[in-house]
Design a protein around this motif. Structure first.
Motif, PDB file in Angstrom:
ATOM      1  N   VAL A   1      26.039  29.578  18.776  1.00 57.84           N
ATOM      2  CA  VAL A   1      26.720  30.875  18.708  1.00 57.84           C
ATOM      3  C   VAL A   1      28.192  30.713  19.088  1.00 57.84           C
ATOM      4  N   LEU A   2      28.406  29.937  20.147  1.00 54.04           N
ATOM      5  CA  LEU A   2      29.762  29.739  20.643  1.00 54.04           C
ATOM      6  C   LEU A   2      30.659  29.100  19.574  1.00 54.04           C
ATOM      7  N   ILE A   3      30.151  28.005  18.983  1.00 60.51           N
ATOM      8  CA  ILE A   3      30.931  27.314  17.956  1.00 60.51           C
ATOM      9  C   ILE A   3      31.123  28.219  16.751  1.00 60.51           C
ATOM     10  N   PHE A   4      30.052  28.953  16.412  1.00 66.66           N
ATOM     11  CA  PHE A   4      30.136  29.842  15.262  1.00 66.66           C
ATOM     12  C   PHE A   4      31.227  30.885  15.467  1.00 66.66           C
ATOM     13  N   VAL A   5      31.261  31.477  16.656  1.00 68.69           N
ATOM     14  CA  VAL A   5      32.254  32.512  16.937  1.00 68.69           C
ATOM     15  C   VAL A   5      33.663  31.923  16.838  1.00 68.69           C
TER      16      VAL A   5
ATOM     17  N   VAL B   1      32.257  30.161   5.593  1.00 68.01           N
ATOM     18  CA  VAL B   1      31.536  30.471   6.824  1.00 68.01           C
ATOM     19  C   VAL B   1      30.081  30.017   6.705  1.00 68.01           C
ATOM     20  N   ALA B   2      29.506  30.210   5.507  1.00 68.00           N
ATOM     21  CA  ALA B   2      28.121  29.787   5.307  1.00 68.00           C
ATOM     22  C   ALA B   2      28.008  28.281   5.464  1.00 68.00           C
ATOM     23  N   GLY B   3      28.976  27.571   4.935  1.00 62.25           N
ATOM     24  CA  GLY B   3      28.983  26.121   5.067  1.00 62.25           C
ATOM     25  C   GLY B   3      29.054  25.709   6.527  1.00 62.25           C
ATOM     26  N   VAL B   4      29.891  26.425   7.243  1.00 65.53           N
ATOM     27  CA  VAL B   4      30.032  26.180   8.675  1.00 65.53           C
ATOM     28  C   VAL B   4      28.684  26.337   9.360  1.00 65.53           C
ATOM     29  N   ALA B   5      27.984  27.401   9.003  1.00 65.37           N
ATOM     30  CA  ALA B   5      26.682  27.664   9.606  1.00 65.37           C
ATOM     31  C   ALA B   5      25.719  26.511   9.343  1.00 65.37           C
ATOM     32  N   GLY B   6      25.769  26.005   8.129  1.00 64.25           N
ATOM     33  CA  GLY B   6      24.882  24.903   7.777  1.00 64.25           C
ATOM     34  C   GLY B   6      25.140  23.676   8.619  1.00 64.25           C
ATOM     35  N   VAL B   7      26.415  23.355   8.773  1.00 62.56           N
ATOM     36  CA  VAL B   7      26.767  22.170   9.557  1.00 62.56           C
ATOM     37  C   VAL B   7      26.340  22.342  11.003  1.00 62.56           C
ATOM     38  N   LEU B   8      26.594  23.515  11.534  1.00 60.74           N
ATOM     39  CA  LEU B   8      26.328  23.744  12.949  1.00 60.74           C
ATOM     40  C   LEU B   8      24.849  23.711  13.281  1.00 60.74           C
ATOM     41  N   SER B   9      24.039  24.117  12.328  1.00 64.24           N
ATOM     42  CA  SER B   9      22.627  24.229  12.653  1.00 64.24           C
ATOM     43  C   SER B   9      21.998  22.879  12.914  1.00 64.24           C
ATOM     44  N   ALA B  10      22.743  21.787  12.656  1.00 65.73           N
ATOM     45  CA  ALA B  10      22.221  20.455  12.955  1.00 65.73           C
ATOM     46  C   ALA B  10      21.789  20.361  14.414  1.00 65.73           C
ATOM     47  N   THR B  11      22.579  20.966  15.300  1.00 69.54           N
ATOM     48  CA  THR B  11      22.250  20.949  16.725  1.00 69.54           C
ATOM     49  C   THR B  11      20.887  21.579  16.963  1.00 69.54           C
ATOM     50  N   LEU B  12      20.647  22.680  16.255  1.00 67.36           N
ATOM     51  CA  LEU B  12      19.402  23.405  16.459  1.00 67.36           C
ATOM     52  C   LEU B  12      18.230  22.640  15.877  1.00 67.36           C
ATOM     53  N   VAL B  13      18.458  21.976  14.739  1.00 71.08           N
ATOM     54  CA  VAL B  13      17.386  21.214  14.116  1.00 71.08           C
ATOM     55  C   VAL B  13      16.865  20.183  15.097  1.00 71.08           C
TER      56      VAL B  13
ATOM     57  N   LEU C   1      35.997  22.082  13.808  1.00 71.70           N
ATOM     58  CA  LEU C   1      34.536  22.094  13.816  1.00 71.70           C
ATOM     59  C   LEU C   1      33.989  20.740  14.238  1.00 71.70           C
ATOM     60  N   ASP C   2      34.597  19.709  13.730  1.00 67.62           N
ATOM     61  CA  ASP C   2      34.169  18.349  14.058  1.00 67.62           C
ATOM     62  C   ASP C   2      34.307  18.093  15.546  1.00 67.62           C
ATOM     63  N   THR C   3      35.432  18.501  16.106  1.00 66.95           N
ATOM     64  CA  THR C   3      35.680  18.239  17.518  1.00 66.95           C
ATOM     65  C   THR C   3      34.776  19.094  18.403  1.00 66.95           C
ATOM     66  N   LEU C   4      34.485  20.299  17.945  1.00 69.48           N
ATOM     67  CA  LEU C   4      33.641  21.192  18.751  1.00 69.48           C
ATOM     68  C   LEU C   4      32.225  20.633  18.910  1.00 69.48           C
TER      69      LEU C   4
END
Lengths: 340, 427
Positions: free
Chosen positions: A314-318, B6-18, A268-271
């Motif tokens: 979406v890509l990273i999530f998938v 997975v929920a945690g993952v979603a939280g981290v990823l949404s930083a890009t969207l913020v 995740l970090d690298t993505l």
């Protein structure tokens, strides 16, 4: 304490038994209990909705709007934010760029739009290569740190130092080392302009990332290793297992939960890697990751950037979801095997 | 467990969207009330490599105790400065009163309504200023930014290795024969020539200089049509492309920005270097191996002197500033003889006052001033467009590919033309 040591004969045959029982218990939650449970988590849900949900929804909404365009009569930008449908998405996914005549054409080299798929490739490539290297080396480090020998504390500290250095500093450090006249070239006797051609630049990123984050993986694996009781190894030894067999049949399956967490975190970090390539190579020479592209686009048009970040999200999530499923399945299978 | 992860993952990823979510614009309204405001101001500018800011702050604050200036230094990287401004302007931050505008940002800042036009109440006298610098602060026929420091490219050469500066490209290449290492910076002998060829804004500057020297153009006289795909442009760009191919430009230069090229020249590893005037102070400074052993001349071209790209910075007044009257006074103060003289003597920054280039006291000490004036007067501005970030990306990316030998010059120019067209159409 551990699966292998303390499994009772009855449950070993049906590894799913424990899980099923949990599910039944959860289903039997009484209405009042359910209400209390909901009340207890409501503040957390509300907070999540505010700090995560709202920006996400807003960004997705914005991704369907136009960016400010130039009003040819006044020379000033208009407000933008008109309905644009899926145009921002087709711009990135199908690489369709606007023409001065108002039509669309495939994005020429040098337009940001033309970099979308290559940046996805670069990001995924970095993730696969760096994570593989980090896992293998991290495992070696962990095994070294786990063994009792004189000066072990020193080795542990030495291995952990890179992880303690901030990424920006790491990037600058490696930039100096990868300088054409830097120590990397002097050591190797080469004259690579490391950060100014394609594969050396990419290798430089992978090397720097591996250097920095291997300790993290090593640390997590070490924690896993320390949970394996010595008796397990003794038993394996008595059964006649050699060092390699002990590693593949005892260490690996039992350390897998820790390993899985480490790999998911690192992947995740690298993505979403941004700072390291941004500082080390400026994103040139095929090192533009998706996150760099998003930030570059942000200054040119926020709504189009929203579409790009939504796609990236979406890509990273998938990928992340797939990885978690895959590792969980593997994990489970491996544990069951180890139990047998 | 799995769901939670997975929920945690979603939280981290949404930083890009913020990030993207915060970038929404709106319409400005606070501008009017700040037009006559007086009070303390903040001057936001790039990192002070030349050491001229303390003088500016002291002099101003001595004369204006009630309207003190606070100086906020940004990074020394242009793209980081730009994104800092973009974020603050999009947030309508009243904390940025006077901002340093790179000449190529003027059009975008003006078109987005981030800086106020210097007309009417904010009118500024431009009679004593270099016409080229005034033009660089003008968008759509209105002056938006006050010239602060100008800049033109110069050729630095080693006086211990050549008798006089080359005036043409062929002379330059000829001067290198037998004296330089080919292709790389190694050993005791220097390499021949380098400019700024990393993939960043400096490459656009260097590419534009090569293209303009042979009569090629990037945009037409109307400033909108794209004209870069021509045989003349190809002839110019080939000076750089062949440099890497034939070895008169070392391949390390593909990673050179201003600092790296100065470092290489300073340690005696280059015979010729293209750079801005600010390098003079550094090359004569402590630790320089070439102190007193280099000269400065106009850039060479295909036949006779070449063309320089106009560089430099202007000062704009933020539309969201509450103390715009004070800000205007500060702009006038910056244009004063006192400040411009200090910028030159302390930081070897090119002044914007015409009179300074013929001031005997200054020309005696800074013998290159007449050459610099020529360089600035004949300098060609980069395309003036509010879509500049996209335009420069198009120039950088395709030039870089040609320098690396990944595409031919012809193909690079063709792609460049298409990409500039697409950028000015809004992406």
């Amino acid at each position: 304490m551990t699966v292998a040591g303390h499994v009772e004969p009855g449950t070993a045959g049906k590894p799913g038994g424990d899980r099923r029982r949990t599910r039944i218990r959860r289903g039997a939650l009484r209405p009042r209990e359910a209400r209390t449970a909901f009340l207890l988590i409501a503040p957390a849900l509300l907070l999540l909705a505010l700090v995560v949900g709202y920006p996400v929804v807003k960004a997705v909404y914005q991704s369907f709007l136009t960016d400010p365009g130039l009003n040819k009569a006044t020379g000033m930008f208009d407000a933008g934010n008109n309905w644009f449908g899926l145009h921002n998405y087709t711009h990135w996914l199908l690489q369709r760029c606007a023409t001065p005549e108002g039509g669309y054409t495939s994005c020429p080299s040098g337009a940001l739009g033309s970099q979308f798929w290559s940046s996805v490739g670069v990001t995924v490539g970095f993730t696969v290569v760096a994570c593989t290297l980090e896992t293998v080396i991290g495992m070696a480090f962990a095994l070294t740190m786990h063994r009792a020998f004189r000066g072990r504390a020193m080795v542990r500290v030495a291995i952990l130092v890179p992880w303690a250095i901030p990424t920006a500093v790491t990037s600058k450090l490696w930039q100096v080392m990868f300088d054409p006249q830097g120590c990397v070239n002097k050591l190797l006797g080469t004259h690579y302009a490391w950060t100014s051609s394609l594969w050396p630049a990419r290798s430089a990123i992978v090397i720097a990332d591996t250097w920095k984050t291997t300790p993290f993986i090593a640390l997590l694996i070490l924690a896993g290793l320390q949970n394996i009781p010595a008796e397990t190894y003794e038993a394996a030894k008595i059964d006649g297992a050699g060092a390699w067999r002990r590693f593949t049949n005892v260490t690996l399956p039992l350390v897998k939960p820790a390993l899985a967490v480490a790999v998911v975190f690192r992947a995740l970090d690298t993505l979403r890697m941004y700072d390291l390539p941004k500082i080390l190579t400026g994103g040139s020479n095929g090192t533009t990751t998706s996150s760099i592209l998003v930030v570059d686009q942000l200054t040119r048009g926020a709504n189009s950037a929203s579409a790009l970040s939504t796609i990236t999200f979406v890509l990273i999530f998938v990928i992340a979801f797939g990885l978690v499923r895959l590792l969980n399945a593997n994990l489970f299978g491996a544990q069951a095997k180890a139990v047998r | 467990m799995r769901a939670r992860r997975v929920a945690g993952v979603a939280g981290v990823l949404s930083a890009t969207l913020v990030l993207a979510g915060c970038g929404s614009g709106g319409d400005g309204d606070s501008a009017a009330q700040g037009a006559d405001g007086r009070g303390p101001i903040t001057f936001v500018t790039q990192k002070d490599n030349s050491g001229v800011l303390p003088f500016i702050a002291d002099e101003w604050n001595k004369a204006h105790p009630d309207e003190k200036v606070t100086i906020k230094q940004q990074s020394d990287q242009a793209d980081q400065q730009l994104s800092d401004f973009e974020q603050h302007f999009q947030a309508k931050d009243p904390g940025y009163d006077v901002v340093t505008v790179d000449v190529v940002w003027t059009a975008e800042f003006a078109a987005r309504g981030w800086i106020v036009p210097l007309t009417g109440r904010h009118a500024l006298d431009t009679d004593k200023l270099l016409p080229a610098t005034v033009k660089a602060g003008t968008y759509n026929g209105k002056l938006y930014a006050a010239p602060y420091g100008s800049d033109g490219g110069l050729l630095y050469y080693r006086t211990d290795l050549v008798d006089s500066a080359p005036t043409t490209w062929n002379e330059l290449i000829g001067d290198c024969k037998g004296k330089t290492t080919k292709g790389t910076i190694t050993g005791a002998r220097p390499a021949c020539y380098a400019g700024q060829f990393a993939k960043y804004e400096g490459l656009t500057v260097n590419a534009a200089e090569a293209i303009n020297a042979t009569g090629g153009t990037i945009v037409g006289p109307d400033g909108r049509s794209t004209t870069v795909d021509s045989p003349k442009s190809a002839a110019g760009l080939d000076f750089l492309v062949n440099g890497f191919k034939d070895g008169y430009i070392p391949k390390e230069a593909l990673g050179f920005q201003e600092t790296q090229s100065v470092n290489a020249f300073q340690s005696g590893q280059l015979m010729f270097m293209r750079n801005w005037p600010y390098a003079v102070a550094i090359l004569n400074g402590k630790g320089s191996k070439v102190a007193g052993k280099f000269g400065v001349a106009p850039l060479p071209g295909p036949s006779g002197h070449g063309a320089s790209t106009l560089g430099g910075h202007n000062l704009g007044i933020s539309a969201y500033s509450r103390h715009q009257a004070t800000a205007l006074d500060f702009l006038k103060f910056i244009e004063s003889d006192k400040v411009q003289r200090n910028n030159l003597t302390v930081g070897t920054l090119a002044p914007v006052l015409t009179s300074m280039y013929s001031d005997p006291k200054l020309t005696r000490k800074f013998t290159y001033l007449p050459d610099l004036l020529k360089s600035i007067e004949t300098a060609v501005p980069r395309p003036i467009t509010p879509f500049y970030p996209g335009v420069t990306e198009a120039i950088e990316t395709n030039t870089y590919a040609a320098l690396q030998g990944r595409t031919t010059t012809a193909q690079a120019l063709k792609n460049m033309q298409a990409a500039i067209k697409s950028a000015t159409a809004g992406g």
